[in-house]
Design an enzyme around this catalytic site. Structure first.
Site, PDB file in Angstrom:
ATOM      1  N   ARG A 322       0.750  -1.235  -0.026  1.00 48.33           N
ATOM      2  CA  ARG A 322       0.046   0.217   0.134  1.00 48.33           C
ATOM      3  C   ARG A 322       0.695   1.264  -0.026  1.00 48.33           C
ATOM      4  NH1 ARG A 322      -5.416   1.952   0.858  1.00 48.33           N
ATOM      5  NH2 ARG A 322      -6.346  -0.323   0.867  1.00 48.33           N
ATOM      6  N   GLU A 724      -9.398   6.212   7.630  1.00 50.97           N
ATOM      7  CA  GLU A 724      -7.891   6.604   7.657  1.00 50.97           C
ATOM      8  C   GLU A 724      -7.704   7.771   6.541  1.00 50.97           C
ATOM      9  OE1 GLU A 724      -6.079   1.966   7.413  1.00 50.97           O
ATOM     10  OE2 GLU A 724      -7.410   2.344   5.791  1.00 50.97           O
TER      11      GLU A 724
END
Length: 779
Positions: A322, A724
């Site tokens: 990621r 997030e």
């Protein structure tokens, strides 16, 4: 009742309104139980871990004599007591349930001591004598890179001709920097309570973000089928990723102990042990080589990112992936080479943390753009705007996903106006010109964050909705509640789908016996997945009732409306409760399951190309800071945020998540410093030495506004994930600090930097690191 005989007004829809968190009042009153508050069964034993004091070594022996001699001690549990699989069933199979043969880090759990009291167990655990022959330990990313020590093989992603673009670029910069890890610091520490049941069955209360994985791990360790293990979690006192995998360790340890002694076992780590045993956010080291033109537009980039993964893989592969996906953040990189190293060190196994590698990727490109702007003497916001993803050939990421929903060309200028960015820049320049000690800095940074699990199989969810004959509604879904308001949002969605008041809907504890094989509550996808699954379950019940009412009134089912506790057909208006009772009497099904799988996503994990994300969430923050150039101390003075949550399901919860995420990100980049000594011992293992932001660190001016546009993808309620993405808005704090440091160094030198000079600020930007960046403190 006929339509003319009823004068009731339906209640307003639940979605889109700022309803309180479903258990907020109970939590404030102290009546919301966590695992350690549950009534304990007769015969419960308490466990405490036996921890390795050595970073790397051969485990030659464990002498438990002194511990067993203490009053109230029942025994110990070691590696040989694991009845099933002796390693945790992760993909890498590289972490032992209990250390045996070797120890891999200071704090590795070698076994447990069981006693009649918590303190008795902890005293006995400290009395265990360990014989360990030390071995060489790798304690830094630099040492791991030199030794080519990996938990997983390196990954390389390339597009275009980075070397050629660098060679022909009018300007070129090289640099290196580091960002530290971060302790999760959940208010409720790691805990599990294991209860043996009849006929080899198990009931585990676990403070976990992933009950399904805990079930899987416990079943493997005990050597039983998954159907014999039930995991329950009503709520957590915070998780932030720290309870995605590592809550499973405690559940396994407690279950193995309960198996050996045939009694319930509770294991709760105290704060110091929690720090020492569990993993953190991955620290990263970076090296870059970037070429660009006179306007600051990037021509070519070579970027190396090295993640300190600790002693085992855990989730490091996905975290590092990621980071690769997000090292572009909001910017088009035409010619780019990315090298990602997953370094094995003799430290805690670092794990998921809010953003899951995204922050470590985003800060890389934002720091590079900040360096470019200062090198050219340009405003950094202008440089960022010139590099944004655009249309046509400039809308494809380096991993081959098209950016179809980019709103930053509109969002950033709007924030610029709302925050009065240009006027404040001019005022700050005047301030800095006349202030020799206190220097101020201002920065705007955006975020483009991909929403979905990068492991495609986790993008699925299930839910169960029950309607009782009194009209009340019960919901169970695969997500977990850790304070983020997931249960509240799911209840709002179900209430509107059934057309009932929100007070009639209750969401119950996450439970593997109700919704099996659930994904972790992570990747900001809790509401996207579980909210949609619950909506589908409720829709099936509503459709059953609509068909029943249509049969009574001789109309089409589509003509029957459910709203505000009323069920309305073209002929009759009925109360919800009346319809439910009549439907039950006519044997109409009043419960249903729901299932959802995220559409459109796919990617090749070997090449890291494809469409790993359903959509992107966007936002931007403008942050002003001040530094004291004599002490290195800093303060955040003002924060302005414009963030994209789509069509908000609950604005109060969403704004709270934005504020909390930003402050947590601010802590990562300013005060939360993890320090290991030369023997691999964590020195910052308590609130006395590890500093999270407090209320005094939050400025009076903290303005959060929500972007007005709904999600362009067909997501539940038109919403977007919010857990997030706001965390990465705090990169604006780091860039503002670097601008303030640059102002101080400009003043000290009497002019701008020499060409190629960079502001090397190690994160977190503690007072010491600010002084180092100012050139006033040596390493």
């Amino acid at each position: 009742m006929k339509r003319d005989d009823i004068a009731l007004q339906p209640e307003a829809p639940a979605v889109g309104r700022p309803h309180p968190h479903e258990s907020a009042r109970a939590q404030v009153a102290g009546s919301a139980p966590y695992v350690d508050d549950l009534p304990e069964f007769k015969g419960t034993l308490y466990a405490a871990p036996i921890l390795s004091p050595v970073a790397h070594g051969t485990l030659d022996g464990v002498d438990t004599g002194a511990a067993l001699a203490l009053p109230g001690v029942h025994g110990v549990v070691l590696a040989e007591d694991v009845p099933g699989l002796a390693v945790f069933p992760t993909a890498a199979r590289d972490e032992a349930v209990f250390a045996h043969g070797t120890v891999q880090y200071v704090g590795q759990v070698i076994g447990l001591v069981l006693a009649d009291s918590v303190m008795g167990a902890r005293r006995a655990a400290r009395a265990v004598q360990l014989s360990i022959t030390p071995l060489p330990a790798i304690l830094s990313v630099q040492d791991a890179l030199a030794a080519q020590s990996w938990v997983l093989p390196p990954v390389h992603v390339r597009r275009g001709d980075a070397a050629g673009a660098l060679a022909t670029a009018p300007h070129r910069l090289q640099g290196r920097f580091e960002v530290g890890g971060q302790e999760h610091f959940y208010l409720e520490g790691q805990i599990a309570y294991a209860l043996p049941l009849e006929q080899g069955q198990w009931w585990i209360h676990s403070s976990t973000q992933h009950p399904g994985e805990v079930q899987h791990w416990v079943a493997h360790a005990l050597g039983v089928d998954s159907h014999a293990v039930r995991i329950e979690c009503r709520r957590m006192g915070g998780g932030f990723g720290g309870k995605e995998t590592q809550a499973g360790h405690l559940a396994v340890w407690a279950a193995v102990a309960a198996h050996k002694f045939g009694r319930p076992v509770k294991l709760r780590l105290d704060r110091d042990d929690d720090f020492v045993v569990t993993g953190k956010r991955h620290p990263f080291a970076y090296e870059y080589d970037v070429g660009f033109d006179a306007s600051g537009r990037i021509a070519g980039l070579k970027l190396m990112m090295a993640a300190n993964c600790g002693h085992s893989a855990d989730l490091s592969g996905a975290v590092a992936d990621r980071a690769v996906f997000h090292c572009d953040n909001a910017y088009f990189l035409e010619h780019v080479e990315i090298a990602s190293y997953r370094c094995k060190t003799n430290l805690q196994s670092h794990t998921a943390f809010r953003g899951f590698g995204g922050p470590q990727g985003v800060i890389a490109i934002e720091a590079i753009l900040g360096d470019i702007a200062r090198h050219l003497g340009l405003d950094a916001l202008d440089v960022r705007m010139r590099n944004l993803y655009g249309l046509g050939e400039r809308d494809v990421t380096h991993y081959q996903m098209r950016v179809e929903d980019n709103i930053l060309h509109e969002l950033l200028p709007q924030l610029e106006r709302q925050a009065h960015y240009r006027q404040r820049q001019a005022a700050i320049a005047q301030w800095n010109a006349t202030s020799p000690v206190l220097k101020r800095g201002l920065a705007v940074t955006p975020v483009k964050f991909g929403i979905s699990f990068t492991a495609t199989l986790f993008n699925q969810a299930g839910a169960l909705v029950n309607v009782f004959t009194d009209g009340s509604v019960q919901v169970n879904h695969g997500g977990t509640e850790m304070g983020q308001g997931l249960h509240t949002k799911v209840a709002q969605i179900v209430a509107d789908e059934l057309g009932v008041p929100l007070a009639r809907v209750l969401v119950t504890a996450s439970d593997t016996s109700k919704v099996p094989n659930a994904s972790a509550t992570a990747a900001s996808s809790g509401t996207d997945l579980n909210g949609r699954a619950a909506q589908y379950a409720a829709r099936t019940i509503r459709d059953n009732l609509a068909a029943f009412v249509a049969g009574l009134d001789g109309c089409g089912a589509g003509a029957v409306q459910f709203e505000g506790g009323l069920v309305t057909s073209p002929k009759v208006v009925r109360r919800w409760e009346e319809v439910v009772v009549a439907a039950y009497a006519n044997r109409i099904q009043l419960w249903s399951d729901g299932f959802y799988r995220t559409p459109k996503i796919h990617y090749d994990k070997t090449t890291l190309t494809g469409r790993p994300f359903f959509y992107f969430a966007y936002g931007a923050a403008c942050t002003e800071v001040a530094i004291d150039t004599t002490t290195g101390e800093s303060r955040v003075l003002a924060i302005d945020i414009l963030h994209d949550v789509g069509r908000s399901i609950n604005p109060a919860i969403d704004i709270g998540q934005i504020e909390g995420g930003f402050v947590q990100g601010m802590g990562w980049l300013t005060t939360e410093e993890l320090v290991w000594d030369e023997r691999g011992r964590l020195a910052t293992h308590a609130p006395s030495t590890y500093k999270i932001p407090a209320t005094g660190d939050v400025p009076e001016h903290f303005q959060v506004r929500l972007w007005h546009e709904a999600n362009r993808e067909d997501n539940v309620g038109g919403s977007k994930a919010v857990g997030e993405p706001p965390f990465m808005l705090a990169v604006s704090v780091y860039e503002a600090l670097r601008n303030a440091i640059a102002a101080a160094r400009d003043g000290a030198s009497g002019g701008r930097f020499a060409p190629g000079e960079r502001i090397e600020l190690r994160a977190p930007a503690t007072a010491e690191n600010v002084l180092r960046a100012l050139g006033r403190l040596e390493d």
